[in-house]
Each structure stands twice: as structure tokens, then as C-alpha cells.
Scaffold this motif. Sequence first.
Motif, PDB file in Angstrom:
ATOM      1  N   LYS A   1      -8.536   2.807  -5.442  1.00 59.28           N
ATOM      2  CA  LYS A   1      -7.322   2.552  -6.978  1.00 59.28           C
ATOM      3  C   LYS A   1      -8.392   1.163  -8.075  1.00 59.28           C
TER       4      LYS A   1
ATOM      5  N   ASN B   1       0.573  -1.223  -0.060  1.00 63.16           N
ATOM      6  CA  ASN B   1      -0.060   0.334   0.039  1.00 63.16           C
ATOM      7  C   ASN B   1       0.889   1.188  -0.320  1.00 63.16           C
TER       8      ASN B   1
ATOM      9  N   GLY C   1      -7.045  -5.783   1.391  1.00 63.27           N
ATOM     10  CA  GLY C   1      -5.657  -5.429   1.767  1.00 63.27           C
ATOM     11  C   GLY C   1      -5.991  -5.464   3.718  1.00 63.27           C
TER      12      GLY C   1
END
Length: 392
Positions: free
Chosen positions: A348, A297, A355
Motif C-alpha cells: 500500500k 486489511n 499490522g
Amino acid sequence: MYSNRTTLKVLVVVTGLVIGVISIIYTELLVGELRQREYDQIDFFAKVQAKMATMSGQDNADVTFLLMEVIKGNDLIPVILADEHQNPISSKNIEIPKRFSQEEQLAFLRKQIIEMEKDYKPIKIDFSNGEEQYIYYADSHLVKNLRYAPLVQISLFGILAIAAYLVFSTSRRAEQNQVWAGLAKETAHQLGTPISSLVAWIEYFKTDDDFDHSIIEELEKDVHRLEMITARFSNIGSEPVLKPKNLEPSVRGAVDYMSKRISNKVKMSVEYDIDSQVQINISRPLFEWVIENLCRNAVDAMNGVGSIDIKMSLTQHKNTAVIDVKDSGKGIPKNKIKKVFSPGFTTKKRGWGLGLTLVKRIVEEYHGGKIFILESIPGEGTTFRIMMPIVV
Ligand SMILES: Nc1ncnc2c1ncn2[C@@H]1O[C@H](COP(=O)(O)OP(=O)(O)O)[C@@H](O)[C@H]1O
Ligand SMILES: [Mg+2]
């Protein structure tokens, strides 16, 4: 999915409010009608009383009888009959404590009269001989209690809504957990067979001297990685086995792996500021996954250039390990900070938004630790903090 849920919550709240408002309005209407009826009754009582004074003999007796019936019929409205100087003559539907003396009763009723006068103007009875009396009255218990009906309704609705929400969300969460944990376990299970077959093939090629052994080395690395992924899936699919370990190798392992796979303009540093004997109960495959996810990230938040600094230390009381993962990425806007750990939240194009959900679950549910955003400044960077209890 994420925004839908918010809309649904807003919808439920709005519906609740609308029901509440309708219920209040409707009750007010009912109260209004009831009040009017109560007023009419008192008014009637007053008129009869006044009329009586002009009558004599048998007529008077008849009307007195009628009046008694009216008064008896009123078992709801508190009334006090008083002279023009507010001296109580009689009362009805007012609870006077039994232990009161005559004096005290009068004082009590006078006080009531003053209270009643605040809400309703008394009804005047004009006797033809110039005498005047007044009827003071108040809302009946029925009207008073009815006013609380909307409050009761709204509270009940609220309690019901909260209960329903809790029941549904816990059962839904339990179901979701079961589905994805099962899926993870199943995937790990299915990967097992081809991986052992690959391992066997590698062993076979090792015995073949004609085969280029540098290829075997690369193959072994890939298979090792596959085994690692399988271990993660299998660990997250069931209660992971935690073992007391030094934190450093897990973090360095993940950082080494990452640093080989990202632009060399992203500098990674690891600082280990903990006594080497200090141990933490961890599942290494899962913990490396956490660090990898945070680093991934961080890299995504940069334009190919920047730094990721990981610092491990102990808290003042030396009972908790602190792992700060600090990046020089674009930061997280204030209004998004609360959402980043929610499943499905991503900014994104090709992100899944899982995540950090996994990271949080691994740290908090599997390791009994804590993870949160320590600081995030748009344009400057973000620091995630993990806190893990140490083994004593
Ligand atoms: N280090 C970071 N810097 C800036 N934004 C971040 C960082 N880590 C996470 N985020 C934000 O949180 C979102 C969710 O992250 P994550 O759960 O890993 O899902 P994904 O990476 O698939 O988007 C990201 O899309 C990003 O907007
Ligand atoms: Mg991510």
C-alpha cells in the motif's frame, strides 16, 4: 529494508561459494604438484633399480646403499614392487595386518596392486638381462587427505556463517523487541495524563445543565476509544494479562466498531458456532486489535464493495477454537503469501507493513495461538485462520 536483507543473504551465500570454489581450485593445484613430486620420486627409484642391474661389485653396493636411502626417505607413498606377472616382491608404506600369514599377505598385496593399477600405470623397470619389474604406487595419505581440505573448509565456513547468523539475528531481534515494546509502553504512559484530564472535564460538563449533553455522549465515546488505544499500547509493551473469556463479545465488539467506520457496501457477518461456556485466555484489548487489523486489511483489499465473514468454531477434538476471517478482496499472489507477516512488507502507498506483524505477535507470542493464511485466491478473496487453545 525488506529487500536489502534478501540482497545481503544472497551476497553472503555467493561469497561463501566463491571462497569454496577458490579453495577447491587451489587445493587441486597443490595436489597436482604433490602428485608430480611423488611420481618423480618413484620414477627415480625405478631408474636407479634398473641401473643397478648393469653394475657389479663395489659400484653395486654403493648404489644399493643409495637406493636404500631413497626408499627410506619415502615414508609417504605406498609402493609395491612386483614382477611381470604381478607377483609382489616387496612393498613399502602399505599397512598389512600383522596377523596375516605369508599367503594372506601376498593375496592382500595382489589386491592392492589391482586397485593401484586403476589409478596409475605402474613404472616399468627394464633390466638389461631382459627381465622386467614393475612399481605400482598410489597417492600418499598426504595427497588423499589434502583433497578433503576444501570440504572441511567449506563446512567450517558454513557452520560459522550459520552460528553468526543465529547470534546476530537473535540479539538484533531482542533489541528490536525492547525498542518497540518500550516505545509502546512510553506512549501509553504519556497518553494517560491528558486522558484522565479529559475524563475530569467531561465529569465537570455533566454537572453543567447549560451544556449540550449529546455532545458529552460523543466526547465520552472518543475518550473511551483513546483509553482503548492506551490499553492496547500498554498491553503490547509488557506481558499482557490473559483472562478466561468467551470469544464472542471481543470479536463482535471489534466488528461493531469497524462496521460503523467503513462503507456500508461492505457487509460484515459474524457466526459463533461454539458452546457459550467455552472460554479462551485472552487479553481483550489486544484481541480486538487483531480482529480490527484483519478487517482493516480486508477492507483495503476491496474496492469499497464486498463482504467480510467471520466464523468461530471448535476443532474436531474440541480443544482449539478456530476463527476464520474471510474476505472477498483481491487476494494475495502466491509468491507474496510467505511475506505478509514480515515487518515492513506492504503493497500500500501509505502502509507501514506492521499490522500483520503485530497480529502474529499478539496471537502467537502473547496468546500461544497460531495464525496463518488458510486460502487466498487472487481476484476472489482471502481467508486468515486463527487457532486458539481453549481453557479446560
Ligand atoms: N485480506 C487481505 N487481502 C489481500 N492482501 C492482504 C490482506 N491482508 C494483508 N494483505 C497484504 O499484506 C500486506 C501487509 O499487511 P499489513 O502487515 O497489515 O500492512 P499494511 O496494511 O500496512 O500494508 C498488505 O500490504 C497487503 O498487500
Ligand atoms: Mg494493515
